[in-house]
Design an enzyme around this catalytic site. Structure first.
Site, PDB file in Angstrom:
ATOM      1  N   GLY A 192       0.795  -1.224   0.000  1.00 12.64           N
ATOM      2  CA  GLY A 192       0.000   0.000   0.000  1.00 12.64           C
ATOM      3  C   GLY A 192       0.828   1.274   0.000  1.00 12.64           C
ATOM      4  O   GLY A 192       1.786   1.389   0.740  1.00 12.64           O
ATOM      5  N   SER A 193       0.466   2.240  -0.822  1.00 13.56           N
ATOM      6  CA  SER A 193       1.285   3.433  -0.968  1.00 13.56           C
ATOM      7  C   SER A 193       0.498   4.545  -1.648  1.00 13.56           C
ATOM      8  O   SER A 193      -0.720   4.455  -1.801  1.00 13.56           O
ATOM      9  CB  SER A 193       2.545   3.090  -1.763  1.00 13.56           C
ATOM     10  OG  SER A 193       2.200   2.313  -2.889  1.00 13.56           O
ATOM     11  N   ARG A 194       1.229   5.581  -2.109  1.00  6.28           N
ATOM     12  CA  ARG A 194       0.561   6.754  -2.669  1.00  6.28           C
ATOM     13  C   ARG A 194       1.478   7.438  -3.677  1.00  6.28           C
ATOM     14  O   ARG A 194       2.702   7.376  -3.568  1.00  6.28           O
ATOM     15  CB  ARG A 194       0.224   7.697  -1.507  1.00  6.28           C
ATOM     16  CG  ARG A 194      -0.181   9.096  -1.883  1.00  6.28           C
ATOM     17  CD  ARG A 194      -0.533   9.859  -0.622  1.00  6.28           C
ATOM     18  NE  ARG A 194      -0.361  11.287  -0.765  1.00  6.28           N
ATOM     19  CZ  ARG A 194      -0.647  12.170   0.179  1.00  6.28           C
ATOM     20  NH1 ARG A 194      -1.116  11.753   1.342  1.00  6.28           N
ATOM     21  NH2 ARG A 194      -0.460  13.451  -0.017  1.00  6.28           N
TER      22      ARG A 194
END
Length: 227
Positions: free
Chosen positions: A185-187
């Site tokens: 999970g990241s951005r």
């Protein structure tokens, strides 16, 4: 099709799962326990495979458009002061990727790389307001024919422990091509010119190398419309 960044872990996982299934088959006599172990091993393998999937995307390149660099959900659209490179106000569009999204990063526009830098940092949850400045991240700037320089930033999340960035200063890149990978999970944040037109909304789901994030606005046409 799987991303090259997952080749080693996929091979290791395949061997580990295979050994677990074989051992369970020959050394566990309790049927329900044997089946449970085999099912868990299968689920783990499927999860790893889906995480490192790299679907082929055919991009119709367009100098007038900024495409989404990743699959995910738009969580921020606002005007901000970009401190690292531009040191001026920009339109920020942030896209959050959950663990089930495709985690390939793709170039949002064609052009030449003028800046590429890795920053070590924390692992705050990706939607935290300070994650863009305090988390482990990479910053990449592309000089484009229409928008001038645009910036995108890969940001590690609470689960993401490795960011892969292929962009190197001085090289020419093509919109939609593979630019890197973020594990778990990241951005990704985009910093765009103030005069561009944003075409997405908050909470909208976007697709890497496909969804148009912003379009170029010709100053002359804008002036004609105004008057």
């Amino acid at each position: 099709m799987f991303h090259r960044e997952g080749q080693k872990i996929i091979l290791f996982s395949f061997c580990l799962v295979g050994i677990s299934v074989i051992l369970a088959h020959f050394f566990i006599d309790i049927s329900w326990l044997k089946l449970t172990i085999q099912l868990i091993a299968l689920v783990v393998m499927i999860t790893i495979l889906q995480f490192f999937r790299n679907p082929k995307r055919i991009t119709v390149k367009n100098f007038n458009e900024i495409l989404s660099p990743v699959d995910g959900k738009v969580v921020v659209i606002e005007e901000v002061f970009e401190k690292e490179f531009f040191k001026e106000k920009r339109k920020q569009v942030s896209i959050f990727m959950s663990p089930i999204n495709v985690h390939v990063t793709r170039y949002p526009a064609s052009g030449s790389i003028t800046f590429s830098k890795y920053h070590p940092g924390k692992f705050l949850v990706a939607w935290h307001p300070k994650s863009s400045e305090e988390n482990e991240r990479t910053t990449v700037v592309i000089k484009t024919p229409k928008f001038g320089e645009i910036l995108y930033r890969q940001i590690a999340g609470a689960m993401a422990r490795r960011i892969v960035n292929y962009a190197e200063k001085g090289e020419s890149v093509q919109q939609g091509d593979d630019a890197g990978f973020i594990k778990f999970g990241s951005r990704v944040d985009l910093f765009l010119p103030l005069d561009c037109q944003i075409n997405v909304k908050l909470n909208q789901k976007v697709k890497g190398a496909d969804t148009c994030i912003a379009t170029f606005v010709d100053p002359n046409e804008k002036e004609e419309i105004t008057y």
